[in-house]
Design a protein around this motif. Structure first.
Motif, short mmCIF file in Angstrom:
data_model
loop_
_atom_site.label_atom_id
_atom_site.label_comp_id
_atom_site.label_asym_id
_atom_site.label_seq_id
_atom_site.Cartn_x
_atom_site.Cartn_y
_atom_site.Cartn_z
N TYR A 1 11.44 9.26 -7.95
CA TYR A 1 10.56 8.78 -8.72
C TYR A 1 10.43 7.64 -8.74
CZ TYR A 1 7.05 9.45 -12.25
OH TYR A 1 5.62 9.50 -12.94
N GLN A 2 9.18 7.27 -8.45
CA GLN A 2 8.75 5.71 -8.45
C GLN A 2 7.89 5.25 -9.63
OE1 GLN A 2 9.07 3.71 -5.03
NE2 GLN A 2 7.67 2.00 -5.55
N PHE A 3 8.63 4.53 -10.44
CA PHE A 3 7.94 4.01 -11.98
C PHE A 3 6.83 3.08 -11.46
CE2 PHE A 3 12.10 5.15 -13.62
CZ PHE A 3 11.80 6.34 -14.27
N LEU A 4 7.22 1.86 -10.92
CA LEU A 4 6.40 0.84 -10.49
C LEU A 4 6.25 0.38 -8.94
CD1 LEU A 4 7.38 -1.47 -13.65
CD2 LEU A 4 5.50 0.16 -13.50
N LEU B 1 6.44 -9.39 -5.85
CA LEU B 1 7.29 -10.17 -5.18
C LEU B 1 8.23 -9.46 -4.36
CD1 LEU B 1 8.40 -12.33 -8.60
CD2 LEU B 1 7.05 -12.79 -6.72
N TRP B 2 8.38 -8.11 -4.82
CA TRP B 2 9.28 -7.06 -4.13
C TRP B 2 8.35 -5.75 -4.32
CZ3 TRP B 2 10.96 -9.27 -8.52
CH2 TRP B 2 11.10 -8.48 -9.61
N ALA B 3 8.43 -4.98 -3.26
CA ALA B 3 7.98 -3.66 -3.09
C ALA B 3 9.01 -2.57 -2.57
CB ALA B 3 6.48 -3.59 -2.56
N THR B 4 9.26 -1.59 -3.22
CA THR B 4 9.93 -0.42 -2.66
C THR B 4 9.23 0.69 -2.05
OG1 THR B 4 10.21 0.49 -5.00
CG2 THR B 4 11.76 -1.19 -4.26
N THR B 5 9.88 0.98 -0.90
CA THR B 5 9.47 2.05 -0.25
C THR B 5 10.44 3.11 0.17
OG1 THR B 5 9.33 1.00 1.86
CG2 THR B 5 7.33 0.97 0.72
N GLY B 6 9.95 4.30 0.86
CA GLY B 6 11.09 5.38 1.45
C GLY B 6 11.22 6.06 0.15
N ARG C 1 0.85 -0.99 -0.01
CA ARG C 1 0.08 0.25 0.08
C ARG C 1 0.86 1.23 -0.07
NH1 ARG C 1 -1.29 2.94 3.88
NH2 ARG C 1 -0.33 1.25 5.44
N ARG C 2 2.07 1.35 0.75
CA ARG C 2 3.03 2.54 0.64
C ARG C 2 3.33 2.55 -0.46
NH1 ARG C 2 7.05 1.43 4.87
NH2 ARG C 2 5.94 -0.23 5.48
N ALA C 3 3.84 1.40 -1.15
CA ALA C 3 4.76 1.57 -2.40
C ALA C 3 3.72 2.19 -3.25
CB ALA C 3 4.91 0.31 -2.78
N LEU C 4 2.38 1.61 -3.53
CA LEU C 4 1.41 1.98 -4.36
C LEU C 4 1.07 3.44 -4.35
CD1 LEU C 4 -0.90 -0.98 -4.69
CD2 LEU C 4 0.68 -0.42 -6.27
N GLU C 5 1.27 4.07 -3.12
CA GLU C 5 0.64 5.54 -3.00
C GLU C 5 1.82 6.58 -3.62
OE1 GLU C 5 -1.22 4.93 1.63
OE2 GLU C 5 0.68 5.96 1.38
N GLN C 6 2.95 6.05 -3.79
CA GLN C 6 4.08 6.83 -4.52
C GLN C 6 4.28 6.69 -5.87
OE1 GLN C 6 6.96 6.44 -1.34
NE2 GLN C 6 8.28 5.34 -2.53
N VAL C 7 3.54 5.50 -6.50
CA VAL C 7 3.82 5.17 -7.91
C VAL C 7 3.51 6.34 -8.89
CG1 VAL C 7 3.16 3.61 -9.72
CG2 VAL C 7 3.71 2.61 -7.54
N SER D 1 4.89 14.43 -7.22
CA SER D 1 5.34 15.21 -5.95
C SER D 1 6.72 14.67 -5.23
CB SER D 1 4.28 15.60 -4.87
OG SER D 1 3.97 13.91 -4.50
N GLN D 2 6.79 13.22 -5.76
CA GLN D 2 8.21 12.77 -5.36
C GLN D 2 9.57 13.19 -5.94
OE1 GLN D 2 8.06 10.12 -2.79
NE2 GLN D 2 5.90 10.30 -2.51
N PHE D 3 9.13 13.96 -6.96
CA PHE D 3 10.43 14.25 -7.67
C PHE D 3 11.35 14.82 -7.03
CE2 PHE D 3 12.77 17.27 -10.53
CZ PHE D 3 13.52 16.44 -11.44
N LYS D 4 12.87 14.65 -7.34
CA LYS D 4 13.71 15.26 -6.73
C LYS D 4 14.93 15.68 -7.73
CE LYS D 4 12.73 13.30 -2.39
NZ LYS D 4 11.24 12.56 -3.05
N TRP D 5 15.59 16.78 -7.82
CA TRP D 5 16.30 17.12 -8.81
C TRP D 5 17.66 16.39 -8.76
CZ3 TRP D 5 15.79 20.07 -12.73
CH2 TRP D 5 14.61 21.29 -12.58
#
Lengths: 203, 55
Positions: free
Chosen positions: A84-87, A75-80, A7-13, A17-21
């Motif tokens: 930018y989070q693509f998938l 199988l794996w999820a990335t958070t933190g 759920r946390r990973a999907l929130e930022q897909v 607003s996640q973009f960083k320079w």
């Protein structure tokens, strides 16, 4: 019912607003690495680099489809924090890392010519990094068969085939065959992204 | 040897049942994995065969 990490990973897909320079700076480093090989005329190394990058996109799309099919977790999820989070399991930092991994593999072949030994070595190092990320709480495994106690599965299906595919591309007997091999996977990735992502909205 | 070990373990883990690799303490699966890797590395060291290619 999604797991908490999913759920946390999907929130930022694809959340802008996640973009960083610093993503732009990382992109410049990746382009520099490829430009360096193009300058030397080492198209075999360029192709190996793209091969690993495209192989990772293939796995990442499959990973997102596992979430879609299970309704529970990939199988794996990335958070933190990410630029930018693509998938669900792929952010821009991981993607840039894989864009360089194939170049690293091809360049190391001069020192360690055995394709399989080098691929296995890099795969084991990669899974060791994943174990650290898993322990840090930013990289999440859910299924017992794709987890710490099943790490050889991740070594083989999560990494090893990337490098062996890159070796197959790198060792192609002609430029035409080399780019046919890379292009084949690129077409598969694009079709999967269009069908499952744009078409069905599953990614 | 390591490849053969992987195929056997993969089948046992996914078809037969849940066969985790444990390190503390090392269980039979982890022990045989270490043995397979040691045999492969020992074989490569002893033969000093091909220096390039797939193996």
């Amino acid at each position: 019912m999604h797991t908490d990490a999913t759920r946390r990973a999907l929130e930022q897909v694809r959340d802008p607003s996640q973009f960083k320079w610093y993503a732009v700076a990382l992109l410049a480093f990746v382009i520099y690495a490829y430009a360096n090989e193009i300058e030397r005329g080492r198209w075999d190394i360029v192709a190996a680099g793209l091969a690993v990058w495209l192989a990772d996109w293939f796995n990442e799309i499959i990973n997102a489809l596992v979430l879609q099919a299970s309704g529970t977790a990939p199988l794996w999820a990335t958070t933190g924090p990410t630029a930018y989070q693509f998938l669900v399991g792929l952010n821009v930092e991981i993607s840039f890392m894989f864009a360089l991994a194939g170049i690293v593999y091809a360049k190391l072949l001069r020192a360690i010519p055995s394709r399989l030994v080098l691929a296995l070595g890099l795969s084991i190092v990669s899974v060791a990094v994943e174990l650290f990320l898993h322990a840090s709480g930013t990289f999440h495994w859910h299924y017992w068969w794709w987890n710490v106690a099943s790490f050889p599965v991740i070594v083989v299906f999560g990494y090893l085939w990337f490098y062996l595919f890159a070796a197959w591309v790198y060792d192609a007997p002609s430029a035409r065959k080399r780019w046919t091999r890379v292009g084949g996977l690129a077409i598969i990735d694009v079709v999967m992204a269009l069908v499952f992502g744009v078409g069905f909205g599953w990614l | 040897m390591t490849f053969i070990w992987f195929v056997i373990w993969l089948v046992a883990n996914n078809v037969g049942g849940h066969e985790p690799l444990l390190f503390n303490p090392v269980n039979a699966w982890t022990g045989t994995l270490i043995l397979a890797i040691a045999l492969d590395l020992g074989s490569a060291h002893a033969s000093r065969g091909r220096r390039s290619g797939w193996t």
